[in-house]
Design a protein around this motif. Structure first.
Motif, PDB file in Angstrom:
ATOM      1  N   LEU A  23      -4.816   4.628  17.257  1.00 43.06           N
ATOM      2  CA  LEU A  23      -4.837   5.090  15.874  1.00 43.06           C
ATOM      3  C   LEU A  23      -5.526   6.446  15.747  1.00 43.06           C
ATOM      4  CD1 LEU A  23      -5.656   1.644  14.311  1.00 43.06           C
ATOM      5  CD2 LEU A  23      -3.533   2.918  13.977  1.00 43.06           C
ATOM      6  N   SER A  24      -4.813   7.396  15.163  1.00 46.13           N
ATOM      7  CA  SER A  24      -5.305   8.766  14.999  1.00 46.13           C
ATOM      8  C   SER A  24      -5.665   9.016  13.537  1.00 46.13           C
ATOM      9  CB  SER A  24      -4.220   9.757  15.431  1.00 46.13           C
ATOM     10  OG  SER A  24      -3.190   9.803  14.452  1.00 46.13           O
ATOM     11  N   PRO A  25      -6.332  10.148  13.247  1.00 43.29           N
ATOM     12  CA  PRO A  25      -6.621  10.490  11.849  1.00 43.29           C
ATOM     13  C   PRO A  25      -5.360  10.667  11.004  1.00 43.29           C
ATOM     14  CG  PRO A  25      -8.011  11.775  13.316  1.00 43.29           C
ATOM     15  CD  PRO A  25      -7.007  11.075  14.186  1.00 43.29           C
ATOM     16  N   ARG A  26      -4.208  10.887  11.641  1.00 40.25           N
ATOM     17  CA  ARG A  26      -2.949  10.992  10.892  1.00 40.25           C
ATOM     18  C   ARG A  26      -2.388   9.624  10.539  1.00 40.25           C
ATOM     19  NH1 ARG A  26       0.493  12.400  14.358  1.00 40.25           N
ATOM     20  NH2 ARG A  26      -0.870  12.483  16.166  1.00 40.25           N
ATOM     21  N   ASP A  27      -2.727   8.617  11.333  1.00 35.79           N
ATOM     22  CA  ASP A  27      -2.175   7.279  11.109  1.00 35.79           C
ATOM     23  C   ASP A  27      -2.872   6.536   9.976  1.00 35.79           C
ATOM     24  OD1 ASP A  27      -0.451   7.601  13.332  1.00 35.79           O
ATOM     25  OD2 ASP A  27      -2.027   6.930  14.703  1.00 35.79           O
ATOM     26  N   ILE A  28      -4.191   6.735   9.872  1.00 36.10           N
ATOM     27  CA  ILE A  28      -4.976   5.937   8.923  1.00 36.10           C
ATOM     28  C   ILE A  28      -4.494   6.108   7.477  1.00 36.10           C
ATOM     29  CG2 ILE A  28      -7.279   5.482   8.017  1.00 36.10           C
ATOM     30  CD1 ILE A  28      -6.848   4.504  10.901  1.00 36.10           C
ATOM     31  N   PRO A  29      -4.341   7.330   6.953  1.00 38.42           N
ATOM     32  CA  PRO A  29      -3.872   7.450   5.566  1.00 38.42           C
ATOM     33  C   PRO A  29      -2.444   6.957   5.379  1.00 38.42           C
ATOM     34  CG  PRO A  29      -4.024   9.610   6.599  1.00 38.42           C
ATOM     35  CD  PRO A  29      -4.694   8.650   7.521  1.00 38.42           C
ATOM     36  N   MET A  30      -1.616   7.081   6.411  1.00 37.01           N
ATOM     37  CA  MET A  30      -0.246   6.586   6.314  1.00 37.01           C
ATOM     38  C   MET A  30      -0.235   5.069   6.161  1.00 37.01           C
ATOM     39  SD  MET A  30       2.390   5.114   8.294  1.00 37.01           S
ATOM     40  CE  MET A  30       1.959   5.524   9.983  1.00 37.01           C
ATOM     41  N   ILE A  31      -1.081   4.371   6.952  1.00 36.01           N
ATOM     42  CA  ILE A  31      -1.182   2.915   6.834  1.00 36.01           C
ATOM     43  C   ILE A  31      -1.764   2.536   5.479  1.00 36.01           C
ATOM     44  CG2 ILE A  31      -2.277   0.855   7.808  1.00 36.01           C
ATOM     45  CD1 ILE A  31      -2.197   2.263  10.531  1.00 36.01           C
ATOM     46  N   ALA A  32      -2.727   3.326   5.006  1.00 39.55           N
ATOM     47  CA  ALA A  32      -3.317   3.063   3.687  1.00 39.55           C
ATOM     48  C   ALA A  32      -2.264   3.140   2.591  1.00 39.55           C
ATOM     49  CB  ALA A  32      -4.450   4.049   3.408  1.00 39.55           C
ATOM     50  N   SER A  33      -1.280   4.029   2.749  1.00 42.62           N
ATOM     51  CA  SER A  33      -0.234   4.157   1.734  1.00 42.62           C
ATOM     52  C   SER A  33       0.625   2.907   1.634  1.00 42.62           C
ATOM     53  CB  SER A  33       0.650   5.378   2.033  1.00 42.62           C
ATOM     54  OG  SER A  33       1.526   5.124   3.126  1.00 42.62           O
ATOM     55  N   LEU A  34       0.534   2.036   2.647  1.00 37.07           N
ATOM     56  CA  LEU A  34       1.285   0.777   2.643  1.00 37.07           C
ATOM     57  C   LEU A  34       0.489  -0.359   2.018  1.00 37.07           C
ATOM     58  CD1 LEU A  34       2.637   0.952   6.320  1.00 37.07           C
ATOM     59  CD2 LEU A  34       3.710   1.824   4.239  1.00 37.07           C
ATOM     60  N   GLY A  35      -0.770  -0.094   1.683  1.00 39.25           N
ATOM     61  CA  GLY A  35      -1.612  -1.132   1.103  1.00 39.25           C
ATOM     62  C   GLY A  35      -2.194  -2.085   2.123  1.00 39.25           C
ATOM     63  N   ILE A  36      -2.116  -1.727   3.408  1.00 37.51           N
ATOM     64  CA  ILE A  36      -2.638  -2.582   4.480  1.00 37.51           C
ATOM     65  C   ILE A  36      -4.135  -2.334   4.637  1.00 37.51           C
ATOM     66  CG2 ILE A  36      -2.548  -3.080   6.958  1.00 37.51           C
ATOM     67  CD1 ILE A  36       0.423  -2.351   6.886  1.00 37.51           C
TER      68      ILE A  36
END
Length: 411
Positions: free
Chosen positions: A159-172
């Motif tokens: 998991l990179s700093p680019r992945d975290i906000p993307m996953i957050a956008s899914l509500g996970i």
């Protein structure tokens, strides 16, 4: 001469295959809040539970219109507003438009959004000056980025700093990840002195631990610093036993060459076994790999450039596999033209420190100067390795060489 021109030296490729074939990924998993998951490796696929965006929304600040209304008149009265988080509600009268902002929900029946720059506010309503309005203009449809059920990140991804906000956008909110490998490390040698203390005759400061620790952490592992251990067999054995009780892997610097005070190899044979020792690589020939009873072992050379190089080239892929990082890959080799000569003798794969630039679309590279394995200044100046093949000799100006740009672990 054969593939190992220097007798007894194992080719780098063979050593890598032998090492990685033995490593089994850690199976222990953790359930972590998303905010704490950075740098961990996913233990399961991440599938999107929702559409992103979850509704049709506007890509522009402007006005939502129905094409049939615009066909009747270029000026439409304003019927209401749709803001992000505050959608337009109620009936939308025919022959009118709705003020809409970027990200706001598209009103039912809307065919297009016209950006505000193509309008004028008049006493009769909004005058639309754009004549070539097409259906769905400036509308981002539901699921345009991610569809429900899509594979967003695969198991084995770190998991990179680019992945975290993307996953957050899914509500996970939580993820199942692999426990980070624990790596205990220490330096050996009577000549080593801690920072901040005066040097006696024949002593040097221990710089290796300051290079090894950030690399271990950048590789996605937990670093356990056991300090400087003197050239004492009893103390070394005690430290190895402690290290393997704390960690999945043990990394040492120094003590694996052929000096009379190099006890590490002997102790490793007593506590475990040596998979290989001495490689056809420069710098870094006295690199050792093996197993203790409860941990893997990597013995780095004592010279600071050799220690960092072997950590980067050999230990990094080993720890990636141990941590379940199936997406890791070695830096890509890129052809470059030499601006300076590079000294080399056949017999070992040579990783020299270089500085690359782009000139007229072509990669060019020059040496950082002193290539001694004890000269770390050349490492701090470099932005790539110039990888010279095992059988290759001296390289002159204008020849083509392969370079490896440093990956993020060295920045």
């Amino acid at each position: 001469m054969g593939c190992c021109d220097a007798p007894g030296l194992m080719p780098l490729e063979d050593a890598m295959d032998k090492m990685l074939s033995r490593i089994k990924p850690i199976q222990t998993t953790l359930r972590l809040p998303l905010a704490e998951a950075l740098g961990y490796v996913l233990a399961e696929d991440v599938l999107s539970p929702i559409f992103v965006p979850p509704f049709d929304n506007s890509a522009m600040d402007g006005y939502a219109i129905r094409l049939q209304d615009l066909a009747q008149s270029s000026t439409l009265p304003l019927a209401g507003k749709s803001f992000a988080g505050q959608p337009f509600e109620g009936e939308w009268p025919l022959g009118t438009c709705i003020r809409i902002m970027t990200g706001a929900k598209i009103p039912e029946g809307c065919d297009a959004v016209i950006m505000q720059e193509n309008t004028q506010v008049t006493d009769d309503g909004i005058l639309f000056t754009q004549t070539d309005v097409k259906p769905q203009n400036n509308i981002r449809p539901c699921g345009d980025d991610i569809k429900q059920g899509d594979l967003v990140l695969a198991k084995g991804s770190r998991l990179s700093p680019r992945d975290i906000p993307m996953i957050a956008s899914l509500g996970i909110s939580h993820l199942t990840v692999v426990r980070k490998p624990k790596v205990a490390f220490f330096s050996t040698g009577d000549e080593l002195k801690p920072l901040g203390e005066p040097l006696a005759d024949g002593q040097i400061y221990d710089s290796n631990r300051y290079g090894i620790k950030p690399l271990i952490e950048n590789f996605g592992c937990e670093a356990i610093d056991l300090g400087i251990i003197p050239d004492c067999p009893t103390k070394l054995k005690e430290t190895f036993e402690k290290a393997q009780s704390l960690a999945d892997a043990v990394v040492t610097s120094g003590g694996v060459s052929v000096g009379e005070a190099d006890y590490t190899k002997d102790i490793l044979e007593e506590l475990g076994e040596i998979g290989f020792w001495k490689l056809a690589i420069k710098p870094g020939k006295p690199f050792a790999f093996g197993a203790l009873s409860n941990a893997w072992f990597c013995g780095l050379p004592g010279n600071p450039v050799s220690a960092v190089l072997t950590m980067y080239v050999l230990v990094q892929p080993m720890l990636a596999k141990l941590g379940g990082n199936t997406q890791w890959s070695a830096p890509e080799s890129i052809p470059a033209i030499t601006k300076t000569a590079f000294k080399k003798a056949p017999g070992r794969t040579d990783y020299q420190r270089g500085i690359y630039t782009l000139e007229n679309g072509q990669f060019v590279v020059e040496t950082t100067g002193n290539q001694s394995s004890g000269a770390f200044r050349s490492m701090s100046l470099a932005n790539c390795f110039v990888v010279l093949e095992r059988e290759r000799g001296r390289v002159e100006v204008g020849e083509t060489v392969q370079i490896q740009l440093f990956n993020s672990t060295l920045y």
